[in-house]
Design a protein around this motif. Sequence first.
Motif, PDB file in Angstrom:
ATOM      1  N   PHE A  95      28.148  -5.708 -28.778  1.00 25.40           N
ATOM      2  CA  PHE A  95      27.295  -6.220 -29.852  1.00 25.40           C
ATOM      3  C   PHE A  95      27.995  -7.303 -30.662  1.00 25.40           C
ATOM      4  CE2 PHE A  95      24.499  -2.202 -30.649  1.00 25.40           C
ATOM      5  CZ  PHE A  95      24.240  -2.110 -29.301  1.00 25.40           C
ATOM      6  N   GLU A  96      29.243  -7.043 -31.045  1.00 19.73           N
ATOM      7  CA  GLU A  96      29.963  -7.970 -31.919  1.00 19.73           C
ATOM      8  C   GLU A  96      30.197  -9.322 -31.252  1.00 19.73           C
ATOM      9  OE1 GLU A  96      32.914  -6.639 -35.236  1.00 19.73           O
ATOM     10  OE2 GLU A  96      32.950  -5.137 -33.642  1.00 19.73           O
ATOM     11  N   LEU A  97      30.564  -9.311 -30.002  1.00 20.93           N
ATOM     12  CA  LEU A  97      30.827 -10.556 -29.289  1.00 20.93           C
ATOM     13  C   LEU A  97      29.581 -11.427 -29.217  1.00 20.93           C
ATOM     14  CD1 LEU A  97      32.642 -12.364 -27.507  1.00 20.93           C
ATOM     15  CD2 LEU A  97      31.832 -11.027 -25.548  1.00 20.93           C
ATOM     16  N   HIS A  98      28.452 -10.830 -28.884  1.00 22.05           N
ATOM     17  CA  HIS A  98      27.221 -11.597 -28.662  1.00 22.05           C
ATOM     18  C   HIS A  98      26.384 -11.825 -29.917  1.00 22.05           C
ATOM     19  CE1 HIS A  98      27.797 -11.575 -24.355  1.00 22.05           C
ATOM     20  NE2 HIS A  98      28.058 -10.278 -24.421  1.00 22.05           N
ATOM     21  N   TYR A  99      26.401 -10.881 -30.847  1.00 19.65           N
ATOM     22  CA  TYR A  99      25.471 -10.963 -31.980  1.00 19.65           C
ATOM     23  C   TYR A  99      26.131 -10.851 -33.348  1.00 19.65           C
ATOM     24  CZ  TYR A  99      22.382 -10.346 -28.076  1.00 19.65           C
ATOM     25  OH  TYR A  99      21.760 -10.501 -26.865  1.00 19.65           O
ATOM     26  N   GLY A 100      27.440 -10.702 -33.390  1.00 25.19           N
ATOM     27  CA  GLY A 100      28.145 -10.650 -34.671  1.00 25.19           C
ATOM     28  C   GLY A 100      27.842  -9.416 -35.499  1.00 25.19           C
ATOM     29  N   ILE A 101      27.531  -8.295 -34.827  1.00 21.28           N
ATOM     30  CA  ILE A 101      27.234  -7.051 -35.541  1.00 21.28           C
ATOM     31  C   ILE A 101      27.834  -5.893 -34.750  1.00 21.28           C
ATOM     32  CG2 ILE A 101      24.973  -6.758 -34.428  1.00 21.28           C
ATOM     33  CD1 ILE A 101      23.976  -5.645 -37.152  1.00 21.28           C
ATOM     34  N   SER A 102      28.415  -4.938 -35.463  1.00 20.34           N
ATOM     35  CA  SER A 102      29.025  -3.791 -34.789  1.00 20.34           C
ATOM     36  C   SER A 102      27.980  -2.690 -34.558  1.00 20.34           C
ATOM     37  CB  SER A 102      30.172  -3.229 -35.623  1.00 20.34           C
ATOM     38  OG  SER A 102      29.670  -2.588 -36.782  1.00 20.34           O
ATOM     39  N   LYS A 103      28.298  -1.778 -33.671  1.00 17.49           N
ATOM     40  CA  LYS A 103      27.404  -0.638 -33.427  1.00 17.49           C
ATOM     41  C   LYS A 103      27.251   0.189 -34.698  1.00 17.49           C
ATOM     42  CE  LYS A 103      28.173  -0.402 -28.482  1.00 17.49           C
ATOM     43  NZ  LYS A 103      28.675   0.346 -27.345  1.00 17.49           N
ATOM     44  N   GLN A 104      28.321   0.310 -35.474  1.00 21.24           N
ATOM     45  CA  GLN A 104      28.256   1.061 -36.730  1.00 21.24           C
ATOM     46  C   GLN A 104      27.294   0.394 -37.714  1.00 21.24           C
ATOM     47  OE1 GLN A 104      29.520   4.113 -37.503  1.00 21.24           O
ATOM     48  NE2 GLN A 104      28.248   3.888 -39.305  1.00 21.24           N
ATOM     49  N   GLN A 105      27.302  -0.928 -37.781  1.00 20.96           N
ATOM     50  CA  GLN A 105      26.376  -1.637 -38.664  1.00 20.96           C
ATOM     51  C   GLN A 105      24.930  -1.425 -38.221  1.00 20.96           C
ATOM     52  OE1 GLN A 105      28.500  -5.390 -38.093  1.00 20.96           O
ATOM     53  NE2 GLN A 105      28.575  -5.623 -40.323  1.00 20.96           N
ATOM     54  N   VAL A 106      24.698  -1.426 -36.909  1.00 17.68           N
ATOM     55  CA  VAL A 106      23.355  -1.184 -36.388  1.00 17.68           C
ATOM     56  C   VAL A 106      22.883   0.207 -36.780  1.00 17.68           C
ATOM     57  CG1 VAL A 106      21.981  -0.879 -34.281  1.00 17.68           C
ATOM     58  CG2 VAL A 106      23.558  -2.821 -34.472  1.00 17.68           C
ATOM     59  N   VAL A 107      23.733   1.201 -36.583  1.00 11.84           N
ATOM     60  CA  VAL A 107      23.374   2.583 -36.925  1.00 11.84           C
ATOM     61  C   VAL A 107      23.105   2.709 -38.428  1.00 11.84           C
ATOM     62  CG1 VAL A 107      24.279   4.937 -37.050  1.00 11.84           C
ATOM     63  CG2 VAL A 107      24.495   3.627 -34.938  1.00 11.84           C
ATOM     64  N   THR A 108      23.903   2.056 -39.245  1.00 13.06           N
ATOM     65  CA  THR A 108      23.685   2.098 -40.693  1.00 13.06           C
ATOM     66  C   THR A 108      22.317   1.519 -41.052  1.00 13.06           C
ATOM     67  OG1 THR A 108      26.051   1.931 -41.137  1.00 13.06           O
ATOM     68  CG2 THR A 108      24.567   1.290 -42.924  1.00 13.06           C
ATOM     69  N   GLU A 109      21.964   0.392 -40.463  1.00 14.23           N
ATOM     70  CA  GLU A 109      20.654  -0.218 -40.728  1.00 14.23           C
ATOM     71  C   GLU A 109      19.505   0.668 -40.258  1.00 14.23           C
ATOM     72  OE1 GLU A 109      20.029  -2.846 -42.589  1.00 14.23           O
ATOM     73  OE2 GLU A 109      22.180  -3.097 -42.913  1.00 14.23           O
ATOM     74  N   LEU A 110      19.669   1.278 -39.093  1.00 12.62           N
ATOM     75  CA  LEU A 110      18.624   2.169 -38.586  1.00 12.62           C
ATOM     76  C   LEU A 110      18.462   3.389 -39.485  1.00 12.62           C
ATOM     77  CD1 LEU A 110      19.348   2.016 -34.762  1.00 12.62           C
ATOM     78  CD2 LEU A 110      17.473   0.928 -35.983  1.00 12.62           C
ATOM     79  N   PHE A 111      19.566   3.920 -39.974  1.00 14.63           N
ATOM     80  CA  PHE A 111      19.499   5.074 -40.870  1.00 14.63           C
ATOM     81  C   PHE A 111      18.774   4.709 -42.163  1.00 14.63           C
ATOM     82  CE2 PHE A 111      20.847   8.245 -43.901  1.00 14.63           C
ATOM     83  CZ  PHE A 111      20.767   9.405 -43.150  1.00 14.63           C
ATOM     84  N   ARG A 112      19.065   3.550 -42.703  1.00  9.57           N
ATOM     85  CA  ARG A 112      18.390   3.079 -43.930  1.00  9.57           C
ATOM     86  C   ARG A 112      16.891   2.909 -43.722  1.00  9.57           C
ATOM     87  NH1 ARG A 112      22.598  -1.667 -45.595  1.00  9.57           N
ATOM     88  NH2 ARG A 112      24.209  -0.306 -46.418  1.00  9.57           N
TER      89      ARG A 112
END
Length: 102
Positions: A42-59
């Motif tokens: 994720f970070e290489l291609h889109y500049g976002i970590s898996k942890q950031q994705v999970v945080t956004e989904l939880f919110r």
Amino acid sequence: MSDAVVCPDYIRILERKPGGWVLKKGEIFYNPLPFAVDFQDFELHYGISKQQVVTELFRLNAGKAGYYLADLRHKQYYYCGQLFEDVKTMLLQMGIGRTGFD
């Protein structure tokens, strides 16, 4: 009904289960690049970590069980529902896929 979906590489399907988040691993069927690419980075291609994705989904829905979509390119997140069929419905609402064959 089939549980297969076809979507762009920047869309990720995740499921929230009682034990945590599960990334539904896809299969690359077309890669126009002349070399192998790790589409799970994720970070290489889109500049976002898996942890950031999970945080956004939880919110988005307080971690309610069910299926979610992450549009990594546009940093947009969607709750689909409890059934995998809800993922297909959401993708269609986003303009991805089609309902029948021409």
